[in-house]
Design a protein around this motif. Sequence first.
Motif, mmCIF file in Angstrom:
data_model
loop_
_atom_site.group_PDB
_atom_site.id
_atom_site.type_symbol
_atom_site.label_atom_id
_atom_site.label_comp_id
_atom_site.label_asym_id
_atom_site.label_seq_id
_atom_site.Cartn_x
_atom_site.Cartn_y
_atom_site.Cartn_z
ATOM 1 N N SER A 133 0.837 -1.213 0.000
ATOM 2 C CA SER A 133 0.000 0.000 0.000
ATOM 3 C C SER A 133 0.861 1.248 0.000
ATOM 4 N N LYS A 134 1.986 1.188 0.711
ATOM 5 C CA LYS A 134 2.850 2.367 0.777
ATOM 6 C C LYS A 134 3.311 2.760 -0.627
ATOM 7 N N PHE A 135 3.872 1.790 -1.369
ATOM 8 C CA PHE A 135 4.411 2.150 -2.684
ATOM 9 C C PHE A 135 3.310 2.396 -3.714
ATOM 10 N N ASP A 136 2.156 1.709 -3.585
ATOM 11 C CA ASP A 136 1.033 2.013 -4.488
ATOM 12 C C ASP A 136 0.634 3.470 -4.325
ATOM 13 N N TYR A 137 0.605 3.912 -3.068
ATOM 14 C CA TYR A 137 0.225 5.307 -2.786
ATOM 15 C C TYR A 137 1.299 6.267 -3.301
ATOM 16 N N LEU A 138 2.557 5.992 -2.955
ATOM 17 C CA LEU A 138 3.635 6.913 -3.359
ATOM 18 C C LEU A 138 3.753 7.001 -4.880
ATOM 19 N N ASN A 139 3.397 5.887 -5.551
ATOM 20 C CA ASN A 139 3.476 5.875 -7.006
ATOM 21 C C ASN A 139 2.534 6.901 -7.641
ATOM 22 N N LYS A 140 1.472 7.252 -6.912
ATOM 23 C CA LYS A 140 0.506 8.213 -7.477
ATOM 24 C C LYS A 140 0.942 9.650 -7.216
#
Length: 442
Positions: A133-140
């Motif tokens: 979830s952390k990287f999915d979020y940061l990717n946006k």
Amino acid sequence: MNQKIFIKTFGCQMNEYDSNRIYDSVKKIGFQKTEKYEEANCYLLNTCHIRDKAKEKVYHEIGRVKKIFRSKQKPLVIIAGCVAQAENQEMLKREPYIDLVIGPQSYHKINDTILNHIEKKKKIEETEFDAISKFDYLNKINNDSGKISSFLTIQEGCDKFCHFCVVPYTRGPEYSRPLEQILDEAKYLADNGAQEIVLLGQNVNAYSYEQNKLSNLIFEIEKIPQIKRIRYTTSHPKDMSDDLIKVYKSSKKLMPLVHLPVQSGSNKILERMNRKHTISEYHKIFDKLKDINPNIEFSSDFIIGYPGEEEEDFQATFELINKIKFINSFSFIFSPRPGTVAADLELIDKKISMERLEIIQNQLFENQINMNKSLENKTINVLVENLTDDKTQVFGRSEYMTSVIFNGKKEDIGKILPVRIIKSNRSTLFGEIINNSNQKVA
Ligand code: SAM
Ligand code: SF4
Ligand code: F3S
């Protein structure tokens, strides 16, 4: 909201990357960065737990903030990073001045956590391991660090459990980000001025996503035209696979400095550390790389005075340093960390550890001085990163990460230039720019 945030970062490059990304996130809810404590409405401390006194350092910092804000409105105080993960609820109990505690795998929740606190004034602790979830979020969210040499985290966590180390407990299990996500971020960084990408992970060469390994990723990043240099850190000898070694032959952008921590030159100590490799395996990696490219240099981390380290073990470390001629290396006295296997082992005499550390550091310094001296009167390629503080010269780095200062101009920032080295000390090379592009580069 129109608020100011002061971010202070301790620890490794991954914490630096995280701090940049936290800022990219909180900008969306109206925070602007300030470099002045007094201006801040929010104070965020990104912490490191790797050696002793980590906790005390945090409480000491908070004492300082308290003093600064004694006669002002209290800022929102957030503790992030590895101490936050390790201490979690305890921090809120021990220091009521802290408002939020947020672990490294929960940064995707930071905006909501801040807004929630502002609305409800409730103390909050977020320390779940949730790298996806952390990287999915940061990717946006765009990575707006805007640096010539930019960090890019590709992997988090560690499954190796070296007996001295807290990282598997503070960063959780190994997780590799999807390749496309990393390439999107690298392209965005390149479009915004990055010339060098430093791929980061606690075990960066354990990167594995679907069929892709670190070697494939390096090739993909190499295709981005603006990127001129690629580095990666920190790697583990056990994951130094042949495909990665071969990249040093085919890649034109991968830099010839291999940071490969060995910790000790003694097999007995490596086994006690649970390092999962031997000195002869380490030598094999070194030989293979040197065969491919004799210009490759090694750097390392060393732990001195590990429980059970006898004079002959120490001598083995000393000899290894002389053989490999490590440059740009780090050495530390063993620090027992709560919750790790080595925390319960009997310590060796502190005085002996300190004497040994001094000997090792002197040897590492000598290697560095010799390496820098050998470059005097030679021309090397330097990636210019910035003006010096007094703005009269420029600062850049050699292919081996050594700082170089020379008589460049603001317009040179972001360029790779041939620089003739005139003099050097242990940490820095001083040079002058060469205008003749036919000059041979060392
Ligand atoms: N993953 C890397 C590896 O396997 O070598 C190291 C990552 S760790 C963040 C960075 C360095 O901190 C280690 O290489 C080690 O030398 C040092 N370190 C870790 N735990 C330590 C301890 N308990 N005492 C002293 N130094 C320590
Ligand atoms: Fe720590 Fe590195 Fe060992 Fe993992 S491999 S436990 S990060 S020293
Ligand atoms: Fe420190 Fe955590 Fe990095 S303990 S070294 S900040 S992974």
